[in-house]
Every structure is written in structure tokens, then in C-alpha cells.
Design an enzyme around this catalytic site. Structure first.
Site, short mmCIF file in Angstrom:
data_model
loop_
_atom_site.label_atom_id
_atom_site.label_comp_id
_atom_site.label_asym_id
_atom_site.label_seq_id
_atom_site.Cartn_x
_atom_site.Cartn_y
_atom_site.Cartn_z
N GLU A 241 -55.29 38.00 -29.43
CA GLU A 241 -56.46 37.49 -29.31
C GLU A 241 -56.85 39.05 -28.03
O GLU A 241 -57.53 39.62 -27.82
CB GLU A 241 -56.84 36.54 -28.18
CG GLU A 241 -58.02 36.01 -27.46
CD GLU A 241 -58.12 35.22 -26.60
OE1 GLU A 241 -57.57 34.93 -26.30
OE2 GLU A 241 -59.13 34.70 -26.33
N ASP B 113 -66.55 36.84 -20.35
CA ASP B 113 -66.68 35.20 -19.07
C ASP B 113 -66.48 35.92 -17.89
O ASP B 113 -67.48 35.53 -17.42
CB ASP B 113 -65.12 35.25 -20.45
CG ASP B 113 -65.66 34.36 -21.45
OD1 ASP B 113 -66.64 34.94 -21.89
OD2 ASP B 113 -64.77 33.27 -21.90
C1 6A9 Z 1 -63.05 26.36 -25.74
C2 6A9 Z 1 -60.78 25.33 -25.61
C3 6A9 Z 1 -58.85 24.44 -28.25
C4 6A9 Z 1 -63.46 33.58 -25.53
O1 6A9 Z 1 -63.20 34.33 -29.48
C5 6A9 Z 1 -63.89 33.33 -29.41
C6 6A9 Z 1 -64.30 33.64 -27.90
C7 6A9 Z 1 -65.10 34.96 -27.94
O2 6A9 Z 1 -66.91 34.51 -27.96
C8 6A9 Z 1 -65.24 35.03 -25.68
O3 6A9 Z 1 -66.01 36.27 -25.70
N1 6A9 Z 1 -63.16 33.43 -26.87
C9 6A9 Z 1 -63.74 34.98 -25.79
O4 6A9 Z 1 -64.55 35.24 -24.25
C10 6A9 Z 1 -62.52 32.33 -27.46
C11 6A9 Z 1 -63.13 30.98 -26.73
C12 6A9 Z 1 -63.03 29.60 -26.80
C13 6A9 Z 1 -63.99 28.44 -26.38
C14 6A9 Z 1 -62.98 26.82 -26.55
C15 6A9 Z 1 -62.64 24.85 -25.91
C16 6A9 Z 1 -60.67 24.45 -27.07
O5 6A9 Z 1 -59.80 25.07 -28.14
#
Ligand code: 6A9
Length: 726
Positions: free
Chosen positions: A696, A463
Site C-alpha cells: 500500500e 486522510d
Molecule cells: C476502513 C477498515 C478491514 C485509505 O485504498 C482505499 C483507501 C484510499 O482511498 C485512501 O486514500 N485507503 C487511503 O487513505 C484504505 C481505506 C480503508 C478504509 C476502511 C475500515 C476495515 O477493513
């Protein structure tokens, strides 16, 4: 193809490709699919909105045991399955409650049974109490559910009605619930459901009942059991209730313990009982969070003004976090399968097959899988639509490689996945190219934003990790280049295994070309900073400032924008941000074990002013100018310092590789391996003991868990690090 008409035709052809499946046979054949995993805890999003919960044990096929801690009581939910017949066999669910400091606590339990397709549900009511539920559907055949009436019932009731879909169930129940006074209990009240409620369609025709809810108001402690029996299972033994349930549960639980030790050898490595339980919970939550989803993504390409539907498809996948992200994420899944394939490779083959079946004719797989209406209710609309120019690291190749190396993927399976992997590789190798030969660039960065201190690269998975300050076609990204080099090597191995000689030759030469350390250094070694780096239109001289929107307006409203503080502005150069991205030639083992650059990398990552912390490797050097900086007024730092377990796992694995391959830095790699592995395990375990969660990310200064929790996606890789079956 010239002239206006030609162009239109051409663009029409290209546009429909977006939602056209790749035309090779599917990996997963639904009619032949294995019924042993037909039933399961496959609704990742159903997690009980309480304080602590999680699977203590879950084997992914026959058994699971979950504990849910509320404020003053604990619920345990257990299930077992017994295979037989043609429809996935039988199962029993047991829900038990224990009090925790409040002996007068009363619990109301609602057990729902519903079916999305065509099914009829018919309860058998005995003295106002349903004891059985009969049903029939095309997929399930006929079946019966038995409700063992629990002792200590204060009150019970039920509801039989029709629901148009699953996500309306809660509303329907709420509409048909009221409070009643309990007889002979003074002012005490209980919930009561309305019994049979007929619902009708617009023309007044009665709709068949497909929702059944059984309710009990109970004193603690209690045990409730529900047994499902499949009609085509003819030769079952005793019904799985009471002692029969308990003995099967105990059998599976011991089998789980034995298999866990067999696979990960934690007890024999000297881990304590508490540490083993922690590791079991980490694995079980990843496996128990596996979901089965069905529906279509909303997708778009530059040929469309509005999003369109991808084709309807099933997806069997693990999820990063059950409460926060209960859906599939492409690059998370590769990490999940690294652990799951060590537990049960048949589950991994199934999941990887489902993912590869989502590939379209262009060779693209959407990054985030938000399938169907129910999944979409959980995601803000800005995040729903997936763009066909956007990639995500092809991490599925990591578990595929480790299974190929172990020899557990049969040739038939490899033959099925190979054309899909080829299409996928080819998509990356055409759409994500940089301007110079052998260079690659993540697409999808926003070059026009004025809000972001450093425009995000969501496609890379990292990100807000700093990249070139001004996104442009001249960028080249070292992490993507390494993913491609790694992928080409695996493709060559698979091509060999399936006897595709000319493919093997081509992939081998691509792999050699992309792994050539001289070329890698030429495009990505920053001589000034002395580490591997991205390249692009860049300046460090940027900052966020508050700017008046309209000074004349009352209150002088302001917005936060990024400005460039130098006169020269950005120019083409190395980005020189030291962190996870700089490590990729080492992480994916593209770097030659004899390269002096390996020594430099090892020294830098061991430096506490750069990446080293007592809790793992931080994502961005403490001395980088973007370390722990907000990206916009509201966007807190994410991959700008925090410790992430997926990349730390890759580091531990690379250290193991460089420690065991002959070279001048072998013993240095071995020492760092020992320290890094120990730091990660002890901190994740300590945080689990303290908070009850796996997180996380972890803070690089104090080690505390941060972000979403429970997050038993890639953070569960701690189990692999404990076992050292790297
Ligand atoms: C947004 C929010 C209630 C961010 O683990 C999943 C991802 C990874 O692939 C990524 O590398 N996470 C990491 O930087 C979480 C991403 C969540 C995005 C969704 C919406 C609503 O949720």
C-alpha cells in the site's frame, strides 16, 4: 416556500433526492451488456486465507493463472473460458497442488457451487461419486458441470443442500462435516460431507437444493478439474478437460505474453525476465481483483436522523486490496483505470460506466461502495454510512482524459457519460466551494474533535495529511482547486467532441479561469514559505497531551487530547505544510511551464530534507512539524511521510509533461523524471522480490513496504512507469 408547511415540503423533496438516481439514461444497459465478460473471477473478497497468493497472469476476460503458496505446499488455480451460446459460454477451473518440502502432506479440497437467485442444482451420483451437476436458472439457462475424478484420491464426499444466501455457505458446510477414519490407513482421518441434506422452510416445505460441495482428500501432487458447460452453446468442440484444457490454457497464456509485450514493451526496453514477470503479476492482480458487486449503500444527509438505503445497483470495479479492501473506492478507481485502460479499454469503459451510473440526482457519487450484506460483514459499522456532502477526488477523469486524448472513446459513449459528468462537475462546483470566488474546500472535516492533532480530511483521499488545524468555512484547498481546473478542461474537450457548443464555451472559460496562474498564486502561493499551500484557520502550536478524566477516580484515568500551546490561538493564514498537496498545480499540470515557481517546486521536491528519497517522493516534507507524527493516541502516521505510488505516478507523469513542453526548466524536469522513475521501479521490484508482495505504501527511510498487502490497486501503476506509456 415560506412558512412551516412550505419548509417541510421543501425538505422532504430535498431528502428524497438523496436516493433518487440521476434521470438520464444509464451508461450500462444490462440487457445489451456484453456476455463475453459474464463469467469471471469476480469475487474479489475470496482470496484464500494463506500466506502468498496472486494472479501471475490474468487477461480480464478469458484466462487466469493464480499461485497460492501455503506453508508446505503450493496450489495453482487456473481458469479458461470459451464463448458460445447466449449465457456467457463455458469455462473450466483447474486446481493443482505441489508439495514443498513435506512429502507426506495431504490436502483436503472443497469445491463449492451455489447460486444466489432461483436455481436448482442436481448432482448425478455414480458409485457414491458425483460426476456431473445439472442445473437451471433464468440467467444461466440450463447447464452442466463435469467433475473429472482425479487420481490419488484418498477419500471423497459431497453435500447437496439449500442455503438462504452466499455468506452462510461456510456455516452450512461446517455443520455438515465430520471426521472419518480412512480404511486400511491406521489412525489417519479425513473430512467427510453429509451427502443429501434436506432443509425445510418454517411450514415444513422442502427447499430446493442450491448448494453443492464436492470434497476430495488428496495426496500431493494432484490435479483437479471442473468444467462448466452452458446448455445454449450447441456447437462446442471437445470438452475442456485434460489435454483440451491444457492446450487452450497454453494458447491464452502465450497470447497474454504477446499482448503484454505489445502494450507495455518491457522486454524491448531491456527489462529482465524477472522484472517482466513482476509487472505481469502487478497488472494481473489488479485485473484479476476486479469484482462484480450488487446491492445498495447506506447513505445519509443532513435531512435524515438515520441512514437510508441507496437504490440497488450493480458495480463492476477493481479493488485496492483483495484481502483488506475488497470493494470499490471512488478515487482509487480512477488510478486503477489508468492502467487497465492501457490493457483493455473495453473493461475500463464498462467499469467507468458502472461508477457513473451510481450518481444520484444531486450529482453525488458515494465514495466507498459497500454494497449488500456480504460486503458489510467486512467493514466496521462506523465506516459504512456515506454522507452526501462528502466528496472524493474525481480521478475517473484521469483515464477518461487519457482515452479521449488517444481517441478510443466513441461519440456514442461520450454522449452517454457527458450528462453524468456534467451533474458530477456541478455537484463539486456548488457543494465544495470555498468562501471566495474560484476557491474550493473539502467538506466533511470534523471541527469539534478534540482528539486529533490535525483533524483528518478523508474526503480528499489524503486522510491525515496536514491541513488547517481548525476546520472552518474559510478554508481553501489547493488540491481540490486543481482537480476542478483539470476537470473543467476535460469537460470542455468532451463537450466539443459531442458537439455541445455552448457547454464547450462555458467549460472552456471555467477552465481558463481556474487555470489562471495569477489567480492561483493569489489564493495559494504562500509568499513566506514559497510553495503552494492551503489556507485556513491555523496554528502550528498544537500538541497531544494526556489529561485526567476524573482525578478523584481510582487509577486516575486519562485521555489523550489536543491542546493549543500559544495564547493567540489559530488565525487565518497559509498552512505551509510542504508535501503532496503543495505539488498539485504541478501534478495536474495547471502550472505554466514557464513559471519560475516550477523551478522552485522542482528544487524542493529534489531536496532530501524535504520530499526526495531513494525510493520515491515522500508524502510530507521531512522538515514539517507533523512529519511522521501520530494523529491521535492510536492513529499512526499515514500520509505524513510514507511514499504513495498514485501520487508518485502523477509526479512522474507531470515531469514527463514538463520535460517535453518547451520551457526554461525542461532539462531539469527530464533529469528528475529519470531519477524518480528509476528509484520507484527499482524499490517496488526489490520489495516484491524480498516479500512477494506489492504494498500500500513504502517507507521513506528504508524503502520497505508498509500497510496493507497485497495491495495491487494503484501501486500497480508501476507498470505504466516501467512502460513509459505515461
Ligand atoms: C476502513 C477498515 C478491514 C485509505 O485504498 C482505499 C483507501 C484510499 O482511498 C485512501 O486514500 N485507503 C487511503 O487513505 C484504505 C481505506 C480503508 C478504509 C476502511 C475500515 C476495515 O477493513
Amino acid at each position: 416556500l415560506c412558512g412551516f408547511g412550505g419548509y417541510k415540503f421543501w425538505s422532504y423533496k430535498l431528502s428524497s433526492r438523496l436516493y433518487t438516481p440521476l434521470n438520464v439514461p444509464l451508461v450500462i444497459n444490462r440487457t445489451e451488456s456484453d456476455m463475453s465478460r459474464f463469467w469471471g473471477s469476480y469475487r474479489s473478497n475470496l482470496y484464500f486465507g494463506m500466506r502468498l497468493y496472486g494472479w501471475l497472469k490474468h487477461d480480464g476476460s478469458n484466462f487466469g493463472s493464480q499461485e497460492i503458496v501455503d506453508h508446505d505446499f503450493v496450489l495453482n488455480t487456473d481458469f479458461v473460458k470459451r464463448l458460445g451460446g447466449e449465457h456467457g459460454g463455458d469455462w473450466t477451473a483447474r486446481i493443482s497442488g505441489k508439495e514443498m518440502g513435506n512429502p507426506t502432506q495431504v490436502v483436503s479440497l472443497l469445491f463449492y457451487a451455489t447460486h444466489e437467485g432461483q436455481a436448482q442444482l442436481q448432482p448425478v451420483v455414480n458409485k457414491k461419486m458425483p460426476t456431473e451437476l445439472h442445473g437451471h436458472s433464468p440467467e444461466l439457462g440450463s447447464f452442466t458441470m463435469y467433475f473429472a475424478s482425479p487420481p490419488k484420491i484418498m477419500y471423497s464426499s459431497f453435500l447437496v443442500t439449500h442455503t438462504p444466501n452466499i455468506h452462510s455457505v461456510k456455516d452450512i458446510v461446517m455443520r455438515n462435516i465430520r471426521m472419518v477414519k480412512l480404511k486400511g490407513q491406521g489412525k489417519k482421518q479425513a473430512l467427510s460431507l453429509a451427502g443429501h441434506v434436506t432443509s425445510r422452510d418454517q411450514d415444513g416445505r422442502e427447499l430446493p437444493p442450491n448448494l453443492f460441495v464436492q470434497h476430495w482428500t488428496l495426496q500431493l501432487p494432484f490435479v483437479v478439474e471442473v468444467a462448466f458447460e452452458s446448455g445454449s452453446f450447441l456447437s462446442r468442440g471437445e470438452r475442456l478437460l485434460g489435454p483440451a484444457f491444457e492446450s487452450l490454457r497454453e494458447f491464452y497464456s502465450q497470447q497474454f505474453d504477446r499482448k503484454f509485450e505489445e502494450k507495455f514493451s518491457l522486454t524491448s526496453k531491456g527489462f529482465s525476465e524477472k522484472q517482466v514477470q513482476f509487472a505481469q503479476a502487478a497488472l494481473s492482480n489488479l485485473v484479476g481483483g476486479i469484482g462484480y458487486f450488487y446491492g445498495s449503500s447506506k447513505v445519509i444527509s443532513r435531512f435524515f436522523k438515520k441512514p437510508v438505503d441507496y437504490w440497488d445497483s450493480p458495480l463492476y470495479t477493481a479493488v485496492p486490496s483483495r484481502p483488506f479492501f475488497p470493494r470499490g473506492f471512488l478515487w482509487d478507481e480512477g488510478f486503477h483505470q489508468l492502467l487497465i485502460s492501457q490493457w483493455d479499454e473495453s473493461i475500463s469503459k464498462d467499469i467507468i460506466g458502472h461508477w457513473l451510473d451510481l450518481i444520484n440526482i444531486e450529482g453525488w457519487i458515494p465514495r466507498e461502495q459497500i454494497l449488500g450484506d456480504e460486503a458489510r460483514t467486512k467493514v466496521p459499522s462506523d465506516f459504512v454510512v456515506q454522507h452526501n456532502e462528502n466528496a472524493n477526488p474525481p480521478t475517473l477523469i484521469l483515464p477518461i482524459k487519457s482515452m479521449v486524448d488517444k481517441g478510443v472513446l466513441d461519440e456514442g459513449y461520450l454522449r452517454k457519460i457527458f450528462p453524468r459528468l456534467k451533474a458530477w462537475f456541478n455537484w463539486f462546483n456548488t457543494t465544495q466551494l470555498g468562501n471566495l470566488p474560484s476557491t474550493y474546500r473539502w467538506h466533511g472535516r470534523d471541527a469539534n474533535t478534540e482528539k486529533e492533532l490535525n483533524p483528518k480530511t478523508l474526503t480528499s483521499g489524503l486522510d491525515d495529511y496536514p491541513r488547517a488545524s481548525h476546520p472552518s468555512d474559510d478554508e481553501r484547498h489547493v488540491d481540490l482547486r486543481c482537480w476542478m481546473a483539470f476537470a473543467a478542461g476535460l469537460m470542455a474537450n468532451i463537450a466539443d467532441a459531442v458537439g455541445e457548443k455552448s457547454d464547450a464555451f462555458l467549460y472552456r472559460s471555467t477552465s481558463d479561469y481556474l487555470s489562471d496562474n495569477k489567480l492561483l498564486d493569489k489564493y495559494h502561493w504562500s509568499p513566506k514559505a514559497e510553495f503552494y499551500s492551503d489556507y485556513g484557520n491555523h496554528t502550528k502550536l498544537v500538541k497531544l497531551v494526556q489529561r485526567s478524566v476524573q482525578p478523584s477516580q481510582p487509577g486516575n484515568p486519562k485521555k489523550t487530547v489536543r491542546i493549543v500551546t500559544s495564547k493567540q490561538g489559530p488565525s487565518l493564514k497559509f498552512v505551509n505544510a510542504f508535501g503532496y498537496v503543495s505539488l498539485f498545480p504541478f501534478l495536474l499540470q495547471i502550472l505554466d511551464p514557464a513559471s519560475p515557481k516550477l523551478e522552485k517546486i522542482l528544487k524542493d521536491l529534489k531536496d532530501p530534507e524535504r520530499l526526495w528519497s531513494e525510493y520515491g517522493l515522500r508524502s510530507l516534507s521531512k522538515s514539517d512539524f507533523l512529519y511522521q507524527k501520530y494523529n491521535t493516541e492510536h492513529d499512526a502516521p499515514y500520509w505524513r511521510g510514507a511514499i504513495w505510488i498514485n501520487i508518485n505516478y502523477l509526479a512522474v507523469r507531470a515531469l514527463d509533461y514538463y520535460a517535453s513542453n518547451t520551457g526554461p526548466y525542461q532539462s531539469m524536469a527530464k533529469d528528475i523524471y529519470t531519477d524518480l522513475r528509476r528509484n520507484l521501479i527499482s524499490n517496488i521490484f526489490r520489495e516484491y522480490q524480498r516479500s512477494g508482495f506489492i504494498w500500500e505504501q513504502y517507507d521513506d527511510i528504508a524503502g520497505n513496504g508498509k500497510g496493507s498487502h497485497p495491495f495491487t490497486g494503484w501501486s500497480s501503476l508501476v507498470v505504466v512507469m516501467m512502460s513509459e506509456h505515461i
